[in-house]
Design an enzyme around this catalytic site. Structure first.
Site, short mmCIF file in Angstrom:
data_model
loop_
_atom_site.label_atom_id
_atom_site.label_comp_id
_atom_site.label_asym_id
_atom_site.label_seq_id
_atom_site.Cartn_x
_atom_site.Cartn_y
_atom_site.Cartn_z
N LYS A 68 0.87 -1.17 0.00
CA LYS A 68 0.00 0.00 0.00
C LYS A 68 0.91 1.23 0.00
O LYS A 68 1.82 1.33 0.83
CB LYS A 68 -0.89 0.01 1.24
CG LYS A 68 -1.98 -1.05 1.19
CD LYS A 68 -3.18 -0.57 0.37
CE LYS A 68 -4.30 -1.61 0.41
NZ LYS A 68 -5.41 -1.25 -0.50
N ASP B 136 -0.19 -0.22 -4.58
CA ASP B 136 -1.58 0.29 -4.59
C ASP B 136 -1.63 1.65 -3.92
O ASP B 136 -1.38 1.77 -2.72
CB ASP B 136 -2.49 -0.71 -3.85
CG ASP B 136 -3.96 -0.33 -3.97
OD1 ASP B 136 -4.27 0.69 -4.63
OD2 ASP B 136 -4.80 -1.06 -3.41
N GLU C 225 -1.68 0.01 -8.87
CA GLU C 225 -3.13 0.03 -8.78
C GLU C 225 -3.62 1.43 -8.41
O GLU C 225 -3.07 2.06 -7.50
CB GLU C 225 -3.48 -0.94 -7.64
CG GLU C 225 -4.79 -1.64 -7.73
CD GLU C 225 -4.89 -2.70 -6.64
OE1 GLU C 225 -4.02 -3.60 -6.56
OE2 GLU C 225 -5.84 -2.63 -5.85
N ASP D 192 -8.86 -0.53 -9.75
CA ASP D 192 -9.61 -1.21 -8.68
C ASP D 192 -10.86 -0.39 -8.39
O ASP D 192 -11.78 -0.34 -9.19
CB ASP D 192 -8.69 -1.39 -7.46
CG ASP D 192 -9.38 -2.10 -6.31
OD1 ASP D 192 -10.43 -2.71 -6.52
OD2 ASP D 192 -8.87 -2.05 -5.16
N LYS E 171 -13.24 -7.95 -7.69
CA LYS E 171 -13.67 -8.39 -6.36
C LYS E 171 -15.04 -9.03 -6.52
O LYS E 171 -16.05 -8.33 -6.62
CB LYS E 171 -13.73 -7.19 -5.41
CG LYS E 171 -12.39 -6.53 -5.16
CD LYS E 171 -12.47 -5.52 -4.03
CE LYS E 171 -11.11 -5.12 -3.53
NZ LYS E 171 -10.59 -3.92 -4.17
MG MG Z 1 -6.86 -1.41 -4.45
#
Ligand code: MG
Length: 330
Positions: free
Chosen positions: A129, A155, A184, A206, A228
């Site tokens: 992240k 991300d 991402e 995403d 997802k």
């Molecule tokens: Mg993401």
């Protein structure tokens, strides 16, 4: 259709600091019963901070059969589970293995020797992240790339700007760049600026995909789509992604183990059907919450999920022993 709910709370595994208690996230397990008697289970775990309708509103709307994208998908998942249970079959595909990436939520918290330990456990892809401290993150990316044993997924959750992102990439060593599998949601989606970003590195979409009209008329400005299954229209996204030759990475929604099992079952099915287009998954998020009886029932070996006991997504006894409250739908 009848709906029954069983509320749950997930406590984060680590506290942000000594003064702040571990954060708690709430959702409900959802049991759906069809008029033909079939029963299936799923998870409803909204992220209001990412723009989802709050849980209570979604449940009120579900009671009136006003579906949100999330409850619509919850019913889709429950139906898959119900069909498998009715046939006394597991939903978990056999004969195929799919690795999962290892998620590091805060690069500053990486302990000494932690990367060696992750590598020993068989992980080959790390997801970091980013966006908290770009300078520190550049250093970590260069350091990990220098090891030569990990692929990286970064991300940003759309927290950077085009200029900041360009600066970030320019600070990464040239020889480290190929280590980055994709980035991402670098910054808020905008067709042209994402097209420019794609010239620097592969880009994955995403949460920003809600801003896209997901169709076969205009190619999205990305290389990879993060899917997802508990919250996105799987069939539609796969069809459009394959049309534009985008790669697909299936992930959990950082949700309850019931949602996680749905995600990995879909991931394995898609890998079986569309192999080279389906990348490593990102469903191994259970360790980010304190262990509960559901998480303990998920068999995991290093970066792989193993087939769980039971029918559908598994958890037969645990699901049967929850206390369920009917939502007033006639
Ligand atoms: Mg993401």
């Amino acid at each position: 259709m009848k709906f029954f709910v069983s509320p749950y709370h997930l406590k984060s595994a680590t506290s942000p600091n000594a003064q702040t208690p571990a954060t708690t996230r709430s959702g409900v397990l959802l049991k759906v019963q069809w008029p033909n008697g079939k029963v299936g289970y799923t998870d409803l775990h909204p992220w209001p901070e990412m723009g989802d309708q709050p849980l209570n509103e979604q449940l009120m709307n579900l009671q009136k059969l006003r579906l949100t994208p999330q409850t619509e998908q919850a019913i889709w998942c429950a139906k898959r589970d119900a069909n498998a249970r009715a046939e006394k079959k597991s939903l978990f595909p056999t004969g195929i293995q799919l690795r999962n990436n290892y998620l590091i939520e805060n690069v500053a918290s990486l302990g000494v020797g932690e990367l060696d330990e992750i590598a020993q456990r068989g992980f080959t892809t790390l997801k970091l992240k980013c966006g908290r401290d770009l300078e520190e993150e550049v250093k970590v990316v260069n350091r990990i790339a220098g090891r030569g044993d990990f692929r990286l997924r970064l991300d940003f959750n759309a927290t950077a700007t085009p200029a900041l992102f360009e600066k970030f990439i320019s600070q990464i060593n040239k020889q480290s760049l190929p280590t980055i599998e994709y980035v991402e949601d670098p910054f808020p989606y905008e067709h042209e600026s994402w097209r420019e970003a794609r010239k620097l590195v592969r880009i994955a979409i995403d949460f920003e995909s809600r801003k896209l009209d997901w169709n076969k008329t205009q190619r999205p400005s990305c290389d990879v789509v993060i899917l997802k299954p508990v919250r996105m229209d799987v069939e539609k996204i796969v069809e459009v992604a394959l049309h534009w030759r985008l790669k697909i990475a299936v992930t959990s929604a950082m949700d309850h183990p019931v949602g996680v099992m749905h995600a990995i079952c879909v991931a394995l099915e898609l890998k079986k059907k569309h192999d080279p287009h389906v990348l490593e998954a990102g469903c191994l998020t259970l360790r980010h919450y304190q262990m509960d009886s559901f998480a303990a029932a998920v068999p995991v070996q290093g970066p792989f999920f193993m087939k769980p006991m039971g029918f559908g997504i598994g958890f037969d006894d645990l699901l049967a022993s929850q206390s369920w409250t009917a939502l007033g739908v006639s």
